[in-house]
Design a protein around this motif. Structure first.
Motif, PDB file in Angstrom:
ATOM      1  N   ILE A   1       0.690  -1.157  -0.012  1.00  9.33           N
ATOM      2  CA  ILE A   1      -0.037   0.026   0.025  1.00  9.33           C
ATOM      3  C   ILE A   1       0.672   1.208   0.002  1.00  9.33           C
ATOM      4  O   ILE A   1       0.471   2.087  -0.704  1.00  9.33           O
ATOM      5  CB  ILE A   1      -1.008   0.108   1.257  1.00  9.33           C
ATOM      6  N   LEU A   2       1.963   1.230   0.812  1.00  8.24           N
ATOM      7  CA  LEU A   2       2.848   2.322   0.861  1.00  8.24           C
ATOM      8  C   LEU A   2       3.394   2.628  -0.535  1.00  8.24           C
ATOM      9  O   LEU A   2       3.670   3.639  -0.986  1.00  8.24           O
ATOM     10  CB  LEU A   2       3.641   2.188   1.994  1.00  8.24           C
ATOM     11  N   PHE A   3       3.913   1.597  -0.987  1.00  9.94           N
ATOM     12  CA  PHE A   3       4.766   1.607  -2.355  1.00  9.94           C
ATOM     13  C   PHE A   3       3.761   2.341  -3.375  1.00  9.94           C
ATOM     14  O   PHE A   3       4.114   2.974  -4.174  1.00  9.94           O
ATOM     15  CB  PHE A   3       4.777   0.147  -2.782  1.00  9.94           C
ATOM     16  N   GLY A   4       2.533   1.928  -3.312  1.00 11.91           N
ATOM     17  CA  GLY A   4       1.490   2.605  -4.149  1.00 11.91           C
ATOM     18  C   GLY A   4       1.230   4.122  -4.331  1.00 11.91           C
ATOM     19  O   GLY A   4       0.963   4.520  -5.311  1.00 11.91           O
ATOM     20  N   PHE A   5       1.726   4.450  -3.027  1.00 12.00           N
ATOM     21  CA  PHE A   5       1.711   5.937  -3.145  1.00 12.00           C
ATOM     22  C   PHE A   5       2.981   6.674  -3.250  1.00 12.00           C
ATOM     23  O   PHE A   5       2.885   7.826  -3.179  1.00 12.00           O
ATOM     24  CB  PHE A   5       1.118   6.501  -1.692  1.00 12.00           C
ATOM     25  N   VAL A   6       3.916   5.817  -3.502  1.00  8.55           N
ATOM     26  CA  VAL A   6       5.230   6.517  -3.885  1.00  8.55           C
ATOM     27  C   VAL A   6       5.636   7.003  -5.194  1.00  8.55           C
ATOM     28  O   VAL A   6       5.553   6.019  -6.186  1.00  8.55           O
ATOM     29  CB  VAL A   6       6.383   5.673  -3.302  1.00  8.55           C
ATOM     30  N   GLY A   7       5.577   8.186  -5.564  1.00  6.15           N
ATOM     31  CA  GLY A   7       5.566   8.752  -6.878  1.00  6.15           C
ATOM     32  C   GLY A   7       6.673   8.030  -7.809  1.00  6.15           C
ATOM     33  O   GLY A   7       6.293   7.882  -9.107  1.00  6.15           O
ATOM     34  N   ILE A   8       7.870   8.100  -7.353  1.00  7.92           N
ATOM     35  CA  ILE A   8       9.005   7.685  -7.969  1.00  7.92           C
ATOM     36  C   ILE A   8       8.982   6.388  -8.288  1.00  7.92           C
ATOM     37  O   ILE A   8       9.587   5.869  -9.351  1.00  7.92           O
ATOM     38  CB  ILE A   8      10.046   8.184  -7.254  1.00  7.92           C
ATOM     39  N   ILE A   9       8.260   5.351  -7.456  1.00  7.33           N
ATOM     40  CA  ILE A   9       8.125   4.167  -7.787  1.00  7.33           C
ATOM     41  C   ILE A   9       7.137   3.776  -8.886  1.00  7.33           C
ATOM     42  O   ILE A   9       7.275   3.028  -9.763  1.00  7.33           O
ATOM     43  CB  ILE A   9       7.724   3.175  -6.522  1.00  7.33           C
ATOM     44  N   THR A  10       6.069   4.566  -8.891  1.00 10.02           N
ATOM     45  CA  THR A  10       4.977   4.503  -9.892  1.00 10.02           C
ATOM     46  C   THR A  10       5.563   4.863 -11.332  1.00 10.02           C
ATOM     47  O   THR A  10       5.525   4.348 -12.166  1.00 10.02           O
ATOM     48  CB  THR A  10       3.815   5.181  -9.646  1.00 10.02           C
ATOM     49  N   ALA A  11       6.395   5.968 -11.293  1.00  7.82           N
ATOM     50  CA  ALA A  11       7.369   6.326 -12.619  1.00  7.82           C
ATOM     51  C   ALA A  11       8.101   5.190 -12.884  1.00  7.82           C
ATOM     52  O   ALA A  11       8.231   5.222 -14.211  1.00  7.82           O
ATOM     53  CB  ALA A  11       8.003   7.717 -12.052  1.00  7.82           C
ATOM     54  N   ALA A  12       8.818   4.865 -12.305  1.00 13.13           N
ATOM     55  CA  ALA A  12       9.645   3.660 -12.526  1.00 13.13           C
ATOM     56  C   ALA A  12       8.912   2.317 -13.208  1.00 13.13           C
ATOM     57  O   ALA A  12       9.310   1.995 -14.153  1.00 13.13           O
ATOM     58  CB  ALA A  12      10.581   3.315 -11.338  1.00 13.13           C
ATOM     59  N   ILE A  13       7.863   1.969 -12.732  1.00 14.08           N
ATOM     60  CA  ILE A  13       6.858   0.745 -13.188  1.00 14.08           C
ATOM     61  C   ILE A  13       6.541   1.366 -14.520  1.00 14.08           C
ATOM     62  O   ILE A  13       6.544   0.832 -15.546  1.00 14.08           O
ATOM     63  CB  ILE A  13       5.812   0.638 -12.372  1.00 14.08           C
ATOM     64  N   SER A  14       5.972   2.510 -14.794  1.00 16.35           N
ATOM     65  CA  SER A  14       5.532   3.034 -15.721  1.00 16.35           C
ATOM     66  C   SER A  14       6.581   3.333 -17.005  1.00 16.35           C
ATOM     67  O   SER A  14       6.183   3.489 -18.293  1.00 16.35           O
ATOM     68  CB  SER A  14       4.583   4.651 -15.797  1.00 16.35           C
ATOM     69  N   SER A  15       7.803   3.422 -16.552  1.00 16.46           N
ATOM     70  CA  SER A  15       8.880   3.365 -17.547  1.00 16.46           C
ATOM     71  C   SER A  15       9.285   2.141 -17.984  1.00 16.46           C
ATOM     72  O   SER A  15      10.180   2.198 -19.068  1.00 16.46           O
ATOM     73  CB  SER A  15       9.906   4.208 -16.922  1.00 16.46           C
TER      74      SER A  15
END
Length: 456
Positions: free
Chosen positions: A337-351
């Motif tokens: 849940i915490l990872f889902g709210f971390v913007g840089i992790i989301t950006a890394a996944i999307s890249s």
């Protein structure tokens, strides 16, 4: 052969430092598969992480903290989500997921009142096995398109990246041992990502933008806002009206698949019971575990995430570590849940570029189909028996061939759903049903659980 002793029982709580490390192991085990499903279906990976964590916590509560299972994105629903999204947009897929969760609840209610005999007759291995094969083979074109095409045109760099990713994933699956043998998907994605960077096909603009916001933060408050961000939730009555999105088309797309994944859920519980040396089918009961799975899927649908299911990867972690603490699994859910709210992790996944995901998908979708074949062999299905041969053959050709029945201009029963429905009907109407496979052996709560792989 000496049995490995239990390191930590279900209700034991580890010390904080060990607790964190053990929970991170479960997070890594589910991470690759959980983010792959939203990546393929156009949903938000961040929301998928949040819904998997929230769904796992709900599952733990519903099963009274007695089953140490982690729930992540279900691969079986990839094609139905794509079909529902094409019919009514992402909101339509969420309505379909919600209805699938309701089906879980109804099945749990029936099992609680009348047992599992009706489910054995409705979904024996001779029906479920071929449908699982259809799920895997039906996704094959998606994997190949991602692996070698850019905007529908062949790209050599894409294909090379996909093959390297596939090769590393295969090597990790076959040769790596211990914990690393449980996370071949994650290893393959990370290796493919590194190779894609050298190929120049990774767009890192999003990561750089997120990092710039973090480094430029001038106060603790700004730093917090730069690190933690709200992902793209799809919430009913806020982002869409459920009554306007609902259609019979979505119902026919999602519900038949839910019945198949329920049969797979039972197999997971058997494997987990064997690993933990307990009978979870009796205590807390199959009806509770199925209800927990359904509620987790409903939670996902209320947030914009894919349906959830118990993960074989995390069962593998339990088997190796012998740490069955429910607190460790809950810790992994909170971290997700915490990872889902971390913007840089989301950006890394999307890249992550599509050929990387295409490379791991070639293996994963093949494994899904192979697990359907394994169900047939493990259940001693005799394909020399014409009845069994007819059921399996019709299911596979209807499903893979893309057959559909048009009820109205807007409502179709197509592909996987049609093949599952026809398979159930054939199994019920053709004679000699006792030869359809030893369904009783798969579902008998009084016998020792038999190993069975899940399809996520």
């Amino acid at each position: 052969m000496t049995e490995k002793k239990m390191v930590m029982d279900i209700h034991e709580r580890p010390k904080l430092n060990k607790w964190l490390l053990l929970s991170i192991q479960h997070l890594f085990a589910m991470f690759g598969s959980t983010i792959l499903v939203p990546f393929l279906t156009g949903l938000s990976p961040a929301v998928a992480l949040i819904s998997s964590g929230a769904g796992t916590l709900a599952y733990i509560l519903i099963t009274r903290g007695k089953i140490p299972a982690y729930l992540g994105s279900s691969f079986a629903f990839i094609a139905p989500i794509l079909a529902a999204s094409a019919a009514s947009g992402p909101a339509g897929a969420m309505i379909g997921s919600f209805m699938a969760g309701i089906v879980y609840g109804l099945v749990a209610l029936l099992i609680g009142f009348i047992g599992t005999d009706w489910l054995m007759k409705l979904l024996p291995p001779v029906v479920v096995g071929p449908v699982i094969i259809v799920i895997g083979l039906g996704l094959a074109p998606t994997a190949i398109d991602m692996a070698m095409n850019e905007d529908g045109v062949y790209n050599g760099s894409f294909m090379l990246t996909a093959l390297v990713t596939l090769a590393v994933t295969v090597i990790a699956s076959v040769y790596f041992k211990g914990f690393f043998g449980l996370v071949p998907i994650l290893i393959g994605i990370l290796s493919g990502y590194a190779f894609a960077l050298f190929q120049g096909i990774v767009d890192t603009a999003g990561i750089k933008a997120e990092w710039a916001q973090i480094t430029e933060a001038g106060s603790i408050g700004e730093f917090f806002l730069a690190v933690f961000q709200t992902p793209e939730f799809i919430i009913p009555f806020v982002d869409y009206s459920p009554t306007e999105v609902f259609s019979m088309q979505i119902l026919f797309i999602m519900v038949p698949v839910a019945l198949v994944t329920i049969a797979e859920h039972i197999g997971d519980q058997m494997v987990l019971s064997k690993v933990a040396e307990r009978n979870f089918l009796k205590d807390p009961g199959l009806h509770r575990s199925i209800l927990g799975d359904g509620v987790a899927t409903i939670i996902g649908s209320m947030l914009g995430g894919p349906p959830n299911t118990t993960y074989g990867e995390n069962i593998g972690v339990l088997s190796i570590t012998r740490v069955f603490s429910i607190f460790v699994v809950a810790g992994a859910a909170i971290l997700a849940i915490l990872f889902g709210f971390v913007g840089i992790i989301t950006a890394a996944i999307s890249s992550v570029p599509s050929p990387v995901m295409g490379g791991v998908s070639i293996l994963l979708f093949g494994i899904i189909a192979s697990n359907g074949l394994r169900m047939l062999t493990d259940s001693n299905i005799d394909l020399g028996n014409n009845r069994n041969l007819v059921i399996a053959s019709v299911i596979m050709v209807l499903g893979v061939g893309g057959a559909f029945i048009e009820i109205t201009n807007e409502v179709q029963i197509a592909g996987m759903a049609l093949s599952a429905i026809v398979g159930v009907i054939l199994n019920l109407v053709l004679p000699d049903k006792e030869k359809a496979g030893e369904a009783e052996e798969l579902f008998d709560e009084n016998e020792a659980p038999k190993e069975k792989r899940n399809i996520s």
